[in-house]
Scaffold this motif. Sequence first.
Motif, PDB file in Angstrom:
ATOM      1  N   UNK A  82       0.808  -1.226   0.000  1.00 46.38           N
ATOM      2  CA  UNK A  82       0.000   0.000   0.000  1.00 46.38           C
ATOM      3  C   UNK A  82       0.843   1.279   0.000  1.00 46.38           C
ATOM      4  N   UNK A  83       2.076   1.160  -0.471  1.00 48.33           N
ATOM      5  CA  UNK A  83       2.911   2.358  -0.608  1.00 48.33           C
ATOM      6  C   UNK A  83       2.534   3.155  -1.854  1.00 48.33           C
ATOM      7  N   UNK A 175       7.176   5.056   1.326  1.00 49.39           N
ATOM      8  CA  UNK A 175       6.090   5.646   2.111  1.00 49.39           C
ATOM      9  C   UNK A 175       6.271   5.247   3.568  1.00 49.39           C
ATOM     10  N   UNK A 176       5.972   6.160   4.445  1.00 45.95           N
ATOM     11  CA  UNK A 176       6.022   5.854   5.872  1.00 45.95           C
ATOM     12  C   UNK A 176       4.984   4.775   6.179  1.00 45.95           C
ATOM     13  N   UNK A 177       5.336   3.863   7.047  1.00 49.32           N
ATOM     14  CA  UNK A 177       4.426   2.752   7.333  1.00 49.32           C
ATOM     15  C   UNK A 177       3.099   3.238   7.907  1.00 49.32           C
ATOM     16  N   UNK A 178       3.134   4.365   8.619  1.00 48.00           N
ATOM     17  CA  UNK A 178       1.885   4.917   9.148  1.00 48.00           C
ATOM     18  C   UNK A 178       0.983   5.394   8.012  1.00 48.00           C
ATOM     19  N   UNK A 179       1.602   5.928   6.965  1.00 48.04           N
ATOM     20  CA  UNK A 179       0.837   6.335   5.781  1.00 48.04           C
ATOM     21  C   UNK A 179       0.204   5.120   5.121  1.00 48.04           C
ATOM     22  N   UNK A 180       0.976   4.048   5.039  1.00 44.21           N
ATOM     23  CA  UNK A 180       0.454   2.810   4.446  1.00 44.21           C
ATOM     24  C   UNK A 180      -0.733   2.276   5.244  1.00 44.21           C
ATOM     25  N   UNK A 181      -0.654   2.407   6.554  1.00 40.48           N
ATOM     26  CA  UNK A 181      -1.758   1.940   7.406  1.00 40.48           C
ATOM     27  C   UNK A 181      -3.024   2.760   7.159  1.00 40.48           C
ATOM     28  N   UNK A 182      -2.845   4.053   6.940  1.00 40.51           N
ATOM     29  CA  UNK A 182      -3.996   4.916   6.655  1.00 40.51           C
ATOM     30  C   UNK A 182      -4.664   4.495   5.343  1.00 40.51           C
ATOM     31  N   UNK A 216      13.653   7.116  -6.783  1.00 43.28           N
ATOM     32  CA  UNK A 216      12.966   7.009  -5.492  1.00 43.28           C
ATOM     33  C   UNK A 216      11.778   7.966  -5.511  1.00 43.28           C
ATOM     34  N   UNK A 217      10.609   7.419  -5.270  1.00 43.38           N
ATOM     35  CA  UNK A 217       9.386   8.219  -5.222  1.00 43.38           C
ATOM     36  C   UNK A 217       8.819   8.138  -3.809  1.00 43.38           C
ATOM     37  N   UNK A 218       8.759   9.264  -3.140  1.00 46.08           N
ATOM     38  CA  UNK A 218       8.172   9.299  -1.799  1.00 46.08           C
ATOM     39  C   UNK A 218       6.710   9.712  -1.936  1.00 46.08           C
ATOM     40  N   UNK A 219       5.824   8.748  -1.754  1.00 48.27           N
ATOM     41  CA  UNK A 219       4.404   9.040  -1.973  1.00 48.27           C
ATOM     42  C   UNK A 219       3.770   9.806  -0.816  1.00 48.27           C
ATOM     43  N   UNK A 220       4.545  10.055   0.234  1.00 52.03           N
ATOM     44  CA  UNK A 220       4.035  10.925   1.303  1.00 52.03           C
ATOM     45  C   UNK A 220       3.895  12.363   0.807  1.00 52.03           C
ATOM     46  N   UNK A 221       4.751  12.729  -0.165  1.00 55.96           N
ATOM     47  CA  UNK A 221       4.714  14.116  -0.647  1.00 55.96           C
ATOM     48  C   UNK A 221       4.777  14.235  -2.172  1.00 55.96           C
ATOM     49  N   UNK A 222       4.577  13.117  -2.874  1.00 56.34           N
ATOM     50  CA  UNK A 222       4.591  13.135  -4.340  1.00 56.34           C
ATOM     51  C   UNK A 222       3.307  12.511  -4.864  1.00 56.34           C
ATOM     52  N   UNK A 223       2.610  13.219  -5.727  1.00 56.22           N
ATOM     53  CA  UNK A 223       1.349  12.706  -6.272  1.00 56.22           C
ATOM     54  C   UNK A 223       1.618  11.660  -7.349  1.00 56.22           C
ATOM     55  N   UNK A 224       0.582  10.935  -7.704  1.00 51.43           N
ATOM     56  CA  UNK A 224       0.695   9.929  -8.764  1.00 51.43           C
ATOM     57  C   UNK A 224       1.097  10.599 -10.077  1.00 51.43           C
ATOM     58  N   UNK A 225       0.497  11.740 -10.358  1.00 50.45           N
ATOM     59  CA  UNK A 225       0.799  12.459 -11.602  1.00 50.45           C
ATOM     60  C   UNK A 225       2.260  12.900 -11.637  1.00 50.45           C
TER      61      UNK A 225
END
Length: 241
Positions: A82-83, A175-182, A216-225
């Motif tokens: 879920x990252x 992605x931070x694991x807490x973000x994945x949990x959300x 490296x894509x950090x999905x905490x602060x990078x959108x899919x687009x």
Amino acid sequence: MYKDTNKRSIAKGVSWRFFATTTTIIIVYVFFGRLDLAIAAGLLETVAKIGLYWAHERAWFKIKWGRKKIEPFNIWFTGLPLSGKTTIADAVYKELEKLDIPIERIDSKDIRDIAPNIGFSREDRNRHMHRIGHLIKTLQNNSVSTVASFVSPYRESRKAIRDMVKNNVVVYVKADIETCKVRDYKGVYKKAISGELKNFSGVNDVYEEPQHAEIIINTDNTSVEEATIIIVKYIKKNYVK
């Protein structure tokens, strides 16, 4: 998707040649008023153009200038469950399809749906990755590029993939694991934390971060687009010039 058969291609060629020759005959007849001359001109044009076309194509076949060879590549998306791997990989695949290159999409869920008995132990996962590597290698041998998304938590299995396939581009979807949990709409993290799910990467099994990822894509602060633009730009620069 439709593809012309050989019979259809031949029929199209013959019909075009018939109309072209008929046009020549009519033009000659209109200008000179002689049917025999018109027919002779039409037949002569047909024979001449077939020969000239063959010679023209043979000549260009031997000329390498202007040819563009695209080496098949593999984009390997890895990251915690879920990252955002699958979502970004799907978007990248759709963009690369527009480039009109042979490309296939491979996702862990689709593979496990086909082979549901694959285990989640380290040994099982490494063996599974080895099979996926062979699949990608086979596709590349047929000039087909791939977009693959797998958790692939162990460095040794990712190294095996890199060693097996050509032009391997590792995209670490971080992605931070807490973000994945959300994002856990399936409740799999809750099941792993409660002990219902074993060997779950990031909870009761390790996820070894890539040390040499190309992107490296950090999905905490990078959108899919935004992620899609970054990855497609990299592929265009390095493989589809």
